[in-house]
Motif scaffolding. Sequence first.
Motif, PDB file in Angstrom:
ATOM      1  N   VAL A 141     -33.871  41.909 -39.382  1.00  0.00           N
ATOM      2  CA  VAL A 141     -32.529  42.053 -38.808  1.00  0.00           C
ATOM      3  C   VAL A 141     -31.961  40.686 -38.451  1.00  0.00           C
ATOM      4  CG1 VAL A 141     -31.260  42.974 -36.824  1.00  0.00           C
ATOM      5  CG2 VAL A 141     -32.911  44.409 -38.023  1.00  0.00           C
ATOM      6  N   TRP A 142     -32.800  39.802 -37.896  1.00  0.00           N
ATOM      7  CA  TRP A 142     -32.360  38.457 -37.499  1.00  0.00           C
ATOM      8  C   TRP A 142     -31.870  37.664 -38.705  1.00  0.00           C
ATOM      9  CZ3 TRP A 142     -34.720  33.562 -38.460  1.00  0.00           C
ATOM     10  CH2 TRP A 142     -34.174  32.517 -37.728  1.00  0.00           C
ATOM     11  N   MET A 143     -32.553  37.806 -39.842  1.00  0.00           N
ATOM     12  CA  MET A 143     -32.160  37.064 -41.045  1.00  0.00           C
ATOM     13  C   MET A 143     -30.837  37.569 -41.622  1.00  0.00           C
ATOM     14  SD  MET A 143     -35.838  36.821 -42.958  1.00  0.00           S
ATOM     15  CE  MET A 143     -35.202  36.257 -44.516  1.00  0.00           C
ATOM     16  N   LEU A 144     -30.604  38.862 -41.590  1.00  0.00           N
ATOM     17  CA  LEU A 144     -29.462  39.430 -42.299  1.00  0.00           C
ATOM     18  C   LEU A 144     -28.223  39.660 -41.440  1.00  0.00           C
ATOM     19  CD1 LEU A 144     -31.308  41.848 -44.706  1.00  0.00           C
ATOM     20  CD2 LEU A 144     -30.155  39.728 -45.253  1.00  0.00           C
ATOM     21  N   MET A 145     -28.356  39.759 -40.138  1.00  0.00           N
ATOM     22  CA  MET A 145     -27.178  40.066 -39.320  1.00  0.00           C
ATOM     23  C   MET A 145     -26.093  38.982 -39.376  1.00  0.00           C
ATOM     24  SD  MET A 145     -27.657  43.063 -38.730  1.00  0.00           S
ATOM     25  CE  MET A 145     -26.149  43.552 -38.002  1.00  0.00           C
ATOM     26  N   PRO A 146     -26.400  37.684 -39.335  1.00  0.00           N
ATOM     27  CA  PRO A 146     -25.309  36.704 -39.462  1.00  0.00           C
ATOM     28  C   PRO A 146     -24.603  36.788 -40.817  1.00  0.00           C
ATOM     29  CG  PRO A 146     -27.336  35.605 -38.814  1.00  0.00           C
ATOM     30  CD  PRO A 146     -27.669  37.024 -39.084  1.00  0.00           C
ATOM     31  N   ARG A 147     -25.358  37.051 -41.863  1.00  0.00           N
ATOM     32  CA  ARG A 147     -24.761  37.167 -43.190  1.00  0.00           C
ATOM     33  C   ARG A 147     -23.824  38.372 -43.253  1.00  0.00           C
ATOM     34  NH1 ARG A 147     -30.092  36.517 -47.000  1.00  0.00           N
ATOM     35  NH2 ARG A 147     -31.033  34.800 -45.865  1.00  0.00           N
ATOM     36  N   LEU A 148     -24.309  39.495 -42.743  1.00  0.00           N
ATOM     37  CA  LEU A 148     -23.491  40.713 -42.766  1.00  0.00           C
ATOM     38  C   LEU A 148     -22.273  40.566 -41.861  1.00  0.00           C
ATOM     39  CD1 LEU A 148     -26.318  43.398 -42.792  1.00  0.00           C
ATOM     40  CD2 LEU A 148     -24.930  42.606 -44.715  1.00  0.00           C
ATOM     41  N   TRP A 149     -22.428  39.865 -40.757  1.00  0.00           N
ATOM     42  CA  TRP A 149     -21.291  39.625 -39.862  1.00  0.00           C
ATOM     43  C   TRP A 149     -20.221  38.778 -40.564  1.00  0.00           C
ATOM     44  CZ3 TRP A 149     -19.765  34.893 -37.576  1.00  0.00           C
ATOM     45  CH2 TRP A 149     -18.724  35.008 -36.666  1.00  0.00           C
ATOM     46  N   MET A 150     -20.655  37.725 -41.259  1.00  0.00           N
ATOM     47  CA  MET A 150     -19.688  36.883 -41.982  1.00  0.00           C
ATOM     48  C   MET A 150     -19.006  37.677 -43.088  1.00  0.00           C
ATOM     49  SD  MET A 150     -21.510  33.206 -42.316  1.00  0.00           S
ATOM     50  CE  MET A 150     -22.739  32.796 -41.107  1.00  0.00           C
ATOM     51  N   LEU A 151     -19.765  38.461 -43.819  1.00  0.00           N
ATOM     52  CA  LEU A 151     -19.173  39.277 -44.880  1.00  0.00           C
ATOM     53  C   LEU A 151     -18.238  40.333 -44.304  1.00  0.00           C
ATOM     54  CD1 LEU A 151     -22.304  39.583 -47.154  1.00  0.00           C
ATOM     55  CD2 LEU A 151     -20.207  38.313 -47.650  1.00  0.00           C
ATOM     56  N   TYR A 152     -18.546  40.841 -43.121  1.00  0.00           N
ATOM     57  CA  TYR A 152     -17.644  41.783 -42.449  1.00  0.00           C
ATOM     58  C   TYR A 152     -16.320  41.105 -42.108  1.00  0.00           C
ATOM     59  CZ  TYR A 152     -15.803  44.956 -38.930  1.00  0.00           C
ATOM     60  OH  TYR A 152     -14.982  45.787 -38.208  1.00  0.00           O
ATOM     61  N   ARG A 153     -16.393  39.858 -41.694  1.00  0.00           N
ATOM     62  CA  ARG A 153     -15.174  39.109 -41.374  1.00  0.00           C
ATOM     63  C   ARG A 153     -14.328  38.838 -42.621  1.00  0.00           C
ATOM     64  NH1 ARG A 153     -15.645  35.168 -37.079  1.00  0.00           N
ATOM     65  NH2 ARG A 153     -13.471  34.821 -37.594  1.00  0.00           N
ATOM     66  N   PHE A 154     -14.964  38.810 -43.790  1.00  0.00           N
ATOM     67  CA  PHE A 154     -14.252  38.573 -45.045  1.00  0.00           C
ATOM     68  C   PHE A 154     -13.821  39.873 -45.721  1.00  0.00           C
ATOM     69  CE2 PHE A 154     -16.952  34.497 -45.671  1.00  0.00           C
ATOM     70  CZ  PHE A 154     -16.143  33.809 -44.798  1.00  0.00           C
TER      71      PHE A 154
END
Length: 175
Positions: A141-154
């Motif tokens: 979860v720690w590895m993927l949450m920042p990526r998913l958050w950025m993609l959510y913003r896009f």
Amino acid sequence: MSTKQEPNLSKQSTIYSYTLMKRIYHSLYKIIVYFMLLILAVFYKFDPTNWLSLLVSYPLLLIFHSLLIRLYFQFTIGMAMRGWSYRWGVFWCGFLPEGNASIRLVSKIQLTLFWIGIAMISLLYPWIPDKWLIHLTIFHVWMLMPRLWMLYRFRPYRKAGLIKITDKDTSCYMQ
């Protein structure tokens, strides 16, 4: 010195230009918060006798993510991973696009990694100790949450947007 156009080129050749729509900087503040969340999650009710699961979980997940991305490209797209390479970074680590890539493709890959990773960890539940299960889940979860958050913003630019990932920022462009 005259600038003559080559005879075999059209006068209406297309030159692609991209417009920056949104940029998310990888600031020091975000990096500190990111690592503090990991430290808090890992050391909450930490058992000092069980270091092995803590040390092995992150590299094991990196290998699993790499294999899963390779399989995704092989079976869904059916092509080699041209334009993708293995890179190290704070928020983005693993196989990443070298230049601009479709936000839709990167989102699909990251969501596939997230859900298949959660499913695999859940399937291992009966056979691995609780500490291993907890550490694998925390790191995943720690590895993927920042990526998913950025993609959510896009997400407003998901249909035609392009993403560019660098060491200092993650940017969204439109054609």
